[in-house]
Scaffold this motif. Structure first.
Motif, PDB file in Angstrom:
ATOM      1  N   ILE A 115       0.112 -23.658  10.450  1.00 46.62           N
ATOM      2  CA  ILE A 115      -0.682 -23.499   8.890  1.00 46.62           C
ATOM      3  C   ILE A 115      -1.727 -24.691   9.312  1.00 46.62           C
ATOM      4  N   TYR A 119      -5.196 -22.407   9.603  1.00 47.73           N
ATOM      5  CA  TYR A 119      -5.207 -22.548   7.954  1.00 47.73           C
ATOM      6  C   TYR A 119      -7.374 -22.661   7.553  1.00 47.73           C
ATOM      7  N   LYS A 123     -11.177 -17.451   9.281  1.00 53.96           N
ATOM      8  CA  LYS A 123     -11.244 -16.362  10.387  1.00 53.96           C
ATOM      9  C   LYS A 123     -12.312 -15.346  10.832  1.00 53.96           C
ATOM     10  N   PHE A 151      -2.753 -17.157   4.712  1.00 56.89           N
ATOM     11  CA  PHE A 151      -2.951 -18.585   4.508  1.00 56.89           C
ATOM     12  C   PHE A 151      -2.290 -18.886   2.885  1.00 56.89           C
ATOM     13  N   PRO A 152      -3.142 -18.844   2.518  1.00 54.90           N
ATOM     14  CA  PRO A 152      -2.954 -18.827   0.634  1.00 54.90           C
ATOM     15  C   PRO A 152      -2.017 -18.392   0.062  1.00 54.90           C
ATOM     16  N   ILE A 155       1.185 -21.271   1.416  1.00 56.70           N
ATOM     17  CA  ILE A 155       0.927 -22.557   0.887  1.00 56.70           C
ATOM     18  C   ILE A 155       0.920 -22.769  -0.227  1.00 56.70           C
ATOM     19  N   GLY A 202      -5.985 -15.741  -1.776  1.00 57.40           N
ATOM     20  CA  GLY A 202      -6.285 -14.901  -0.526  1.00 57.40           C
ATOM     21  C   GLY A 202      -7.258 -13.626  -1.238  1.00 57.40           C
TER      22      GLY A 202
END
Length: 269
Positions: A115, A119, A123, A151-152, A155, A202
């Protein structure tokens, strides 16, 4: 009626109108109307070429024509499908991975490294690689949408679960709850506001990435239409598609705000 009573009523009516205009929601929409009016007047007064800056009235005509005969409605549906199908995948995988990381030291130690590396990586730079691996069809679009959101969500899921009151976990264990019951009935409900914060972040990234990917490879979709209109200098169509994207952003944000309010009431209850 006396002159004094008329004089007393005039300030009250004036104050009422000013109070109505000063109301935040009305003020927000009034600012939009004033901006559009100023934009229309500036284009008309300066006699600007529509190629550089079209008037709002011209953009509205282009928007209506695109929906009526240009297939913009179909492009909108395709883009929404790509965004939300990939986003749904991200929610399922992101929450599952986040729970696993929050409840397993080994998993967290392994996943943290990946990550931390992936992250911060833009992207959009993965688009050429994903095209090589997946082509330009549906799997590519779903993957780029999911990558934007996952990822958000991971996390924030980890953060929400780790912030759960330890006393609640101990109480559940005293009641002989197993690990699955603790996760589903204690940890996950406690983490819902944090998970939803990750979902909000996200979804915005997913929208950006899908439209960008459509601009690169899409023959259909809002991004593809935006790129094609720019190629042939159809500036009014470019603005029309941008308005659709802006309205989509407003609708998504307002829905998220309503869900956020509901979650707040749910936690209080």
């Amino acid at each position: 009626m006396s002159e004094r009573s008329l004089a007393d009523k005039r300030p009250t009516a004036s104050k009422g109108i000013l109070g109505l205009v000063a109301e935040p929601r009305i003020l927000a929409w009034l600012s939009v109307v004033l901006l559009l009016a100023a934009w229309e007047f500036t284009v008309w007064a300066a006699k600007l070429n529509p190629i550089y800056l079209p008037a709002p009235s011209g953009i509205l005509r282009a928007l209506i024509d695109l929906f009526r005969t240009g297939g913009l409605g179909f492009d909108l549906v395709i883009t929404l499908w790509r965004i939300f199908a990939g986003f749904a995948i991200a929610i399922v995988l992101g929450v599952a991975i986040g729970i696993w990381m929050a409840t397993s030291e080994r998993m967290r130690a392994v996943a943290d490294l990946y990550i931390a590396a992936l992250y911060p990586l833009p992207k959009i730079t993965l688009i050429p690689l994903l095209i090589i691996w997946l082509g330009t069809g549906g799997p590519f679009m779903l993957t780029i949408s999911a990558l934007g959101a996952i990822f958000p969500i991971i996390i924030n899921t980890v953060l929400g679960i780790r912030q759960c009151d330890a006393g609640l976990v101990l109480a559940a264990r005293d009641l002989r709850a197993n690990q699955s019951q603790i996760i589903m009935k204690v940890l996950l409900p406690s983490a819902i506001p944090s998970i939803f914060a990750g979902i909000r972040l996200g979804l915005g990234v997913s929208i950006i990435l899908v439209v960008a990917a459509e601009m690169v490879v899409g023959k259909v979709g809002l991004g593809g239409r935006l790129f094609l209109a720019g190629q042939v200098l159809e500036t009014e169509q470019v603005f029309a598609v941008l308005i659709v994207l802006a309205i989509l952003g407003i609708v998504v944000t307002k829905i998220q705000d309503m869900i956020d309010v509901w979650l707040g009431h749910w936690r209080i209850d």
